[in-house]
Design an enzyme around this catalytic site. Sequence first.
Site, short mmCIF file in Angstrom:
data_model
loop_
_atom_site.label_atom_id
_atom_site.label_comp_id
_atom_site.label_asym_id
_atom_site.label_seq_id
_atom_site.Cartn_x
_atom_site.Cartn_y
_atom_site.Cartn_z
N HIS A 42 87.62 83.42 9.06
CA HIS A 42 88.31 82.23 9.34
C HIS A 42 87.54 81.08 8.56
CE1 HIS A 42 88.98 83.54 13.77
NE2 HIS A 42 89.84 84.40 12.73
N GLU A 93 85.25 78.80 8.83
CA GLU A 93 83.71 78.66 8.92
C GLU A 93 83.28 79.79 8.13
OE1 GLU A 93 85.43 77.88 13.14
OE2 GLU A 93 85.76 78.90 11.71
N CYS A 106 85.55 79.96 17.08
CA CYS A 106 85.88 80.96 18.00
C CYS A 106 84.35 81.55 18.51
CB CYS A 106 86.62 82.06 17.49
SG CYS A 106 86.05 82.90 16.16
N CYS A 121 82.84 83.09 15.22
CA CYS A 121 82.65 82.14 14.17
C CYS A 121 81.48 81.14 14.85
CB CYS A 121 83.54 81.31 13.81
SG CYS A 121 84.77 82.04 12.85
#
Length: 160
Positions: free
Chosen positions: A63, A65, A90, A99
């Site tokens: 993702h 990040e 998340c 994350c």
Amino acid sequence: MVDRDKSTATFSEQEQRQFMAAALEESRMALPGCLPNPPVGCVIVRGGEVVARGYTGSPGTPHAEAAALLALGLDADGDGLTMFVTLEPCAFVGRTPSCARTLVRSGIRTVFVGTLDPDPRNNGAGIEIMRAAGIDVHVGVLESTVLRFLAPYLLSAQRT
């Protein structure tokens, strides 16, 4: 309930908007490969300069990040780093790790979030994970602009 906080002694409101706008530009780069996940973007700042960027890749890949942290380098020290991310990190584990928990391990101590993620697996849970670990989290930077871009993707098919 997650407080939306647009003020901090670390960055002026203008700087917050500037760096969130940069994260939003990264979000645009995620399309269409990130689908069905939302197109999230992220920048990491040190000393007023962007030092790493990332956006959500195809399902099963990092993702935004995590992509930005990878771009920063595995040996980077989180001290003095601030993350700006368009959507709440998340809290859950799917094809990728949480994350929010990755950020806790990264050493980054300040995170600015454009908007909360309405996914029931998040919806403030990612913020609470980070805050419980002592990360200074600010929610709502450029929120209306971020939501205008993200809204069509937030309630789409099951995310991973």
